[in-house]
Each structure stands twice: as C-alpha cells, then as structure tokens.
Design an enzyme around this catalytic site. Structure first.
Site: not given
Ligand code: GRF
Length: 207
Positions: A14, A16, A111, A152, A181
């Site tokens: 999590g 992101n 992605h 995607d 990201e």
């Molecule tokens: C990351 O590798 C991202 O590229 C993909 O999910 C993975 C984990 O992301 N979308 P997060 O730290 O759980 O957000």
C-alpha cells in the site's frame, strides 16, 4: 469543489495508497477516500488505512462462488459509499466486466513499466522489473492509465521514464520505479479530482 469520493483496491504493502492518503491530507488532492478494500487479509495497506481513520475491508475471495460474484460485492460496497473514482493501488485481481461497466472511465491503475512494454497477463510487481533487467532495456518507468476490459490496455493518463543502470538490481530498480509510481499516481488522481481528464478514443486529454 466537493471532494471526489474515492475507493481504493489493494493487495499488498500500500505505498501507492499511502501516497494518496498523504496528498489528500496535505490538500494537494481534492478527494476523500471512502473505503479501502483488500483481497489479502494481511495487506499492510489495510493498516495504513486504519491509521488514517479510513474505512477498510478485507473481502475474502473464498467466501464467493465466482469472480463475478466477488466483483458484484466490490461494486455494492463502493456504491454504498457513493464512490466516484476507483483507484487500483497494487491490486492483483482481474476486474469483471460488470465492475468495468459500473465504473467505466472512472477506474485508474498504476503499472510499474512504460506500457505497452512489460505489461499484460503475468506482468505484475517484481516480475515486471525482472523482465526489464533480463531484457536489458535502458529505459523503463511507470504508467497510470484508465482501466478497460483488457489487462493494462486502457487509455494512458501519465507516464514517466526511469533509467536502468548497469548496477541496478531487482531491489534498486523496484525502488526507483516505485518512487515514480507514487509521483504520477498522485498527479493523475489530482487531475481527475480537478475534472481535467477527458478520454477521446485511446487518448487521454489533460485540460
Ligand atoms: C508495486 O510494484 C506497484 O508497481 C504495483 O503494485 C506493487 C505494490 O505497490 N502497482 P504498493 O506498495 O502496494 O502500492
């Protein structure tokens, strides 16, 4: 302008999600996360949500007879919260046609490559970065896109490149891309909340 009501789907750490939480808190994103749903019970993203006093839910796929029924429950939970925008933040399950239809043009995914390279079935998380290193490309990056029925394949909102250095390992490359990201996902969600994104065929126009 009223804050955009956001639902987030996660499966893992999590980071992101955390970037979105932080940028809502500091006023950069005019949104409000109404609900975080994970398909993994131990997803640390659920802890991140709880710490931010956001409603969280672990939805166990095994409690449902099919992917379609699981997705109908996802739709129901988000609709109950009047969610407008759904963000896939490291979510590793495929969405059903019903879900795509229910939120058409309102689902954003991050992605960890420059789509259309290193994406599609089987390309997620570290598998992406391994394929990048194995191929020997000099540039990779991250992509934020709207989600359609494919994997995607939806219209691209933002991309940013990351240089692949000879010394890069899976870990160093993953870290470099993850930072990008966070940056472009936050920017894409911000633009959506400002109603500055419009989809014209395969193109996303930023007003
Ligand atoms: C990351 O590798 C991202 O590229 C993909 O999910 C993975 C984990 O992301 N979308 P997060 O730290 O759980 O957000």
């Amino acid at each position: 302008m009223e804050p955009t009501r956001i639902g987030v789907l996660i499966s893992g750490g999590g980071t992101n999600l955390q970037a979105i939480i932080d940028n809502i808190k500091n006023g950069n994103i005019n949104g409000r996360i109404e609900l975080i749903i994970s398909n993994k019970k131990d997803a640390y993203g659920l802890i991140r949500g709880k710490k931010a006093n956001i409603d969280t839910l672990y939805l166990d796929r095994k409690q449902f007879n099919s992917e379609e029924e699981y997705n109908l429950e996802l739709i129901k939970k988000f609709k109950e919260k009047n969610v407008d925008l759904v963000v896939l933040a490291g979510y590793l399950r495929v969405l059903s046609k019903d879900f795509i239809e229910a939120f058409r043009g309102r689902i954003i995914n991050i992605h960890p490559s420059l789509i259309p390279s290193f994406c599609g079935k089987g390309f997620y998380g570290e598998k992406v970065h391994k394929a990048v290193l194995d191929y020997g490309v000099k540039i990779t990056g991250a992509t934020v896109h709207f989600v359609d029925e494919g994997t995607d394949t939806g219209p691209i909102i933002l991309q940013e490149a990351v240089e692949v250095e000879d010394t890069d390992t899976l870990e160093t490359l993953k870290e470099k891309v993850l930072r990008v990201e966070h940056k472009i996902l936050v920017q894409a969600v911000k633009l959506y909340c400002q109603n500055r994104l419009s989809i014209e065929g395969r193109k996303v126009i930023i007003k």
